[in-house]
Design a protein around this motif. Structure first.
Motif, mmCIF file in Angstrom:
data_model
loop_
_atom_site.group_PDB
_atom_site.id
_atom_site.type_symbol
_atom_site.label_atom_id
_atom_site.label_comp_id
_atom_site.label_asym_id
_atom_site.label_seq_id
_atom_site.Cartn_x
_atom_site.Cartn_y
_atom_site.Cartn_z
ATOM 1 N N CYS A 195 0.824 -1.215 0.000
ATOM 2 C CA CYS A 195 0.000 0.000 0.000
ATOM 3 C C CYS A 195 0.856 1.263 0.000
ATOM 4 C CB CYS A 195 -0.932 0.009 1.208
ATOM 5 S SG CYS A 195 -2.210 1.274 1.069
ATOM 6 N N SER A 196 1.915 1.284 0.822
ATOM 7 C CA SER A 196 2.709 2.515 0.913
ATOM 8 C C SER A 196 3.440 2.798 -0.407
ATOM 9 C CB SER A 196 3.692 2.441 2.082
ATOM 10 O OG SER A 196 4.606 1.379 1.916
ATOM 11 N N SER A 197 3.914 1.744 -1.087
ATOM 12 C CA SER A 197 4.607 1.953 -2.373
ATOM 13 C C SER A 197 3.628 2.437 -3.436
ATOM 14 C CB SER A 197 5.257 0.653 -2.853
ATOM 15 O OG SER A 197 6.121 0.171 -1.867
ATOM 16 N N TRP A 198 2.414 1.855 -3.400
ATOM 17 C CA TRP A 198 1.388 2.254 -4.373
ATOM 18 C C TRP A 198 1.005 3.723 -4.170
ATOM 19 C CZ3 TRP A 198 -4.089 2.734 -2.944
ATOM 20 C CH2 TRP A 198 -4.921 3.026 -4.037
ATOM 21 N N LEU A 199 0.745 4.108 -2.927
ATOM 22 C CA LEU A 199 0.354 5.500 -2.662
ATOM 23 C C LEU A 199 1.490 6.466 -3.007
ATOM 24 C CD1 LEU A 199 -1.589 5.185 0.733
ATOM 25 C CD2 LEU A 199 -2.550 5.925 -1.453
ATOM 26 N N ALA A 200 2.720 6.079 -2.642
ATOM 27 C CA ALA A 200 3.858 6.973 -2.910
ATOM 28 C C ALA A 200 4.047 7.202 -4.409
ATOM 29 C CB ALA A 200 5.130 6.384 -2.306
ATOM 30 N N SER A 201 3.631 6.207 -5.220
ATOM 31 C CA SER A 201 3.840 6.318 -6.677
ATOM 32 C C SER A 201 2.792 7.200 -7.371
ATOM 33 C CB SER A 201 3.791 4.915 -7.305
ATOM 34 O OG SER A 201 2.440 4.452 -7.351
ATOM 35 N N LEU A 202 1.732 7.576 -6.659
ATOM 36 C CA LEU A 202 0.667 8.364 -7.301
ATOM 37 C C LEU A 202 1.105 9.825 -7.398
ATOM 38 C CD1 LEU A 202 -2.397 6.856 -5.370
ATOM 39 C CD2 LEU A 202 -1.494 6.144 -7.587
ATOM 40 N N ASP A 203 1.176 10.327 -8.625
ATOM 41 C CA ASP A 203 1.704 11.672 -8.835
ATOM 42 C C ASP A 203 0.629 12.588 -9.411
ATOM 43 O OD1 ASP A 203 3.066 13.937 -9.439
ATOM 44 O OD2 ASP A 203 4.670 12.966 -10.591
ATOM 45 N N PRO A 204 0.024 13.453 -8.553
ATOM 46 C CA PRO A 204 -1.065 14.310 -9.054
ATOM 47 C C PRO A 204 -0.617 15.360 -10.060
ATOM 48 C CG PRO A 204 -0.550 14.816 -6.747
ATOM 49 C CD PRO A 204 0.266 13.622 -7.115
ATOM 50 N N SER A 205 0.706 15.604 -10.142
ATOM 51 C CA SER A 205 1.163 16.620 -11.102
ATOM 52 C C SER A 205 1.123 16.096 -12.539
ATOM 53 C CB SER A 205 2.588 17.067 -10.755
ATOM 54 O OG SER A 205 3.486 15.988 -10.973
#
Length: 595
Positions: A416-426
């Protein structure tokens, strides 16, 4: 088949109790018994009075709380109006799953057992108290307990004569049959905005847009900790300090691709599922019908978790290669648990890596068994680190990205932490389906009641929410003990705390463990502040909170607090312990820890 039905009911938070319940179900099938396995809250509890044989498998969560999927059952069972002999026809056994490093070890199983006796049920054997801390893990207790359970049960409920039990290596039928088709569905319904009145639920989460995802630790610091913010406009989510946000992660794209290659699956293919026995199974509610292979592998099957023993038991039934078969049978056996621990748990080997290690067996796997082999991805919970009073329509979290080396070549990563960290809103809009549930921490309503919070590291998250909320309500008696390694590298929310201290909304006490020769932790600061703490707790009836890692910190802080009571209140060790116990009973002492 035996004419008696065994009902296995489970309360599971992380999936371990469910896995154990399903294992008991398979053992019952092998012994030619009719069996149903259900989550406690999906079972109609009013039917319990007409059951003859039930096994309850239940975990304990938090501070002795029942898991989410048995809360309704729990409330019903403890109704004062239930007659004392209402379950007199029921033979039952209770198996608890817990961790003896927590004070309320297996509390739910013990309390359930007591309540069933009060209602007149007949105990088949003493409560099983499985312990994560056991040298062999929970199985160290579960294996011998199950041997006793089957001896007792089969003497009371013998199988039909002339029917031999099925051998361990014989395949049981799969729970579902896959039917592939070439027709893609008209629209995919699995990420809709929930209807406008009800707040989101696990089955209908709210797709929240990620608006902010930034590292808050210094680039030179060993750990990547993120401050992530979600937009919940239009979700009808209400939350208060102490609540948690829930979300289900997705598997990494390269893992999905590797899995499909290994099993020769076409990601864009669609299938529907039918249960092999519609009287005991329904299609999982989270899987759309028809469903794509990609959705199944990416968002449903937990392929990157460390597999449990049951995974090897089922895999062994497909093995035709002698070497692989011997190894899988060893890992499945009670005697082979040390070897399994060394191969799987110690290096944190994933289920996907196991499939790659056993190529001949993987090639023999039938797709129909995928849902028997892999558990569903479990939701993850994060303490909410913001208040709606300061950040309307927003949920913020502090996330420590899990990544470490094991003896395996590839670094281990938290799903979960790797997945969330990979989400880039920019790089464009990204959405995370989420919902909120009540947390275990609750804060006093009286504006004059002081609140003392000890939250080292990301344990500070629920206290940031509380301080924002209380400051907005004009509650100024807030004391925060915050600890981290270094003032310059991982001092989360520093500027916010400094502003609130300036505004008279809080007192801040810090401990930077690595900034000097000798290590200084929050428990040392608690002892140093004994006059302040005695005044706030003994004279002003203050509340005391701990949040963070469950290793040594909570115990060390409790010991420091008892020392404050002894030195400032002139108490004996026993009196200090009694004072702490009384505070806990009155909810003036609360903790939320995680391992």
């Amino acid at each position: 088949m035996s004419s008696h039905t065994l009902l296995v009911l489970y309360g599971s938070q992380t999936g371990t109790a469910q896995d154990t319940a399903e294992r008991i179900g398979r053992q019952a099938q092998r012994r030619r018994m009719r069996v149903r396995v259900e989550a406690l809250d999906s079972y109609n509890v009013a039917n319990l009075i007409s059951e003859s044989l039930v096994v309850f498998v239940c975990a304990t969560t938090g501070q002795g709380d029942p898991p989410d999927n048995m809360k309704k059952f729990w409330r019903f069972l403890f109704r004062k109006s239930l007659p004392a002999d209402s379950l007199c026809r029921l033979d039952y056994a209770v198996l608890g799953l817990g961790d003896s490093s927590y004070p309320k070890f297996n509390f739910v199983a013990k309390k359930l057992h007591k309540r069933l006796l009060q209602l007149g049920a007949n105990m088949l054997l003493p409560v099983g108290l499985a312990d994560d801390q056991h040298d062999l893990g929970p199985d160290g207790v579960i294996d011998p307990w199950l041997i006793s359970f089957w001896q007792k049960t089969l003497s009371l409920y013998p199988p039909p004569t002339g029917l031999a039990p099925l051998r361990e290596e014989e395949k049981l039928p799969p729970r579902y049959i896959f039917h592939f088709s070439n027709d893609a569905p008209k629209q995919n319904k699995h990420l809709q905005t929930p209807d406008n009145k009800a707040p989101p639920t696990p089955l209908q989460p709210f797709p929240a847009r990620v608006v902010f995802n930034q590292r808050v630790t210094d680039p030179s610091h060993f750990q990547d900790v993120r401050h992530i913010e979600f937009d919940i406009t239009g979700s009808n989510i209400q939350y208060s300090a102490g609540d948690v946000v829930m979300m289900r992660p997705c598997n990494a794209a390269e893992d999905v691709e590797q899995f499909c290659k290994l099993l020769k699956l076409e990601p864009e293919c669609y299938f529907t599922l039918t249960p092999t026995d519609s009287s005991t199974a329904t299609v999982p509610a989270r899987l759309p019908q028809p469903c794509s292979v990609r959705f199944l592998v990416e968002q449903f099957l937990d392929i990157s978790a460390v597999p449990r023993r049951s995974f090897f038991e089922l895999l062994a039934t497909f093995a035709t290669n002698e070497l692989e078969s011997d190894k899988l049978l060893e890992f499945s056996s009670a005697q082979g648990q040390d070897a399994l621990h060394s191969y799987c748990n110690r290096p944190r080997r994933t289920a996907l890596e196991v499939l790659a290690d056993f190529p001949h067996t993987t090639a023999e796997l039938s797709i129909d068994y995928l849902l028997d082999l892999f558990p569903e991805i479990q939701p993850r919970s994060f303490s909410i680190a913001s208040s709606l009073l300061q950040h309307p329509n927003r949920i913020q979290i502090l996330l420590a990205v899990v990544q470490y080396k094991s003896m395996l070549l590839k670094p281990r990563k938290g799903l979960c932490s790797s997945w969330l960290a990979s989400l880039d809103p920019s790089k464009g809009d990204v959405y995370v389906p989420l919902w909120v549930k009540k947390g275990s921490l609750s804060f006093p309503q009286d504006p004059d009641t002081p609140v003392i919070m000890v939250g080292p590291g990301t344990g500070v998250a629920p206290f940031r929410s509380a301080i924002q909320e209380r400051a907005a309500q004009g509650k100024m008696a807030n004391v925060l003990f915050f600890g981290c390694r270094s003032e310059s590298k991982d001092f989360y929310c520093r500027s916010e705390w400094e502003e609130k201290v300036q505004a008279g909304q809080m007192i801040l006490v810090t401990a930077f463990s690595r900034d000097q020769e000798e290590k200084i932790y929050v428990q040392h600061r608690v002892k140093e502040q004994r006059k302040l703490l005695w005044d706030l707790i003994a004279k002003k009836k203050g509340f005391f909170y701990i949040a963070g890692n469950a290793k040594q910190m909570p115990t060390s802080v409790c010991d420091a607090l008892k020392e404050v009571f002894q030195k400032e209140g002139g108490m004996t060790e026993n009196q200090a312990q009694e004072m702490l116990d009384a505070m806990e009973k009155a909810k003036r002492f609360q903790s939320e820890t995680w391992s």
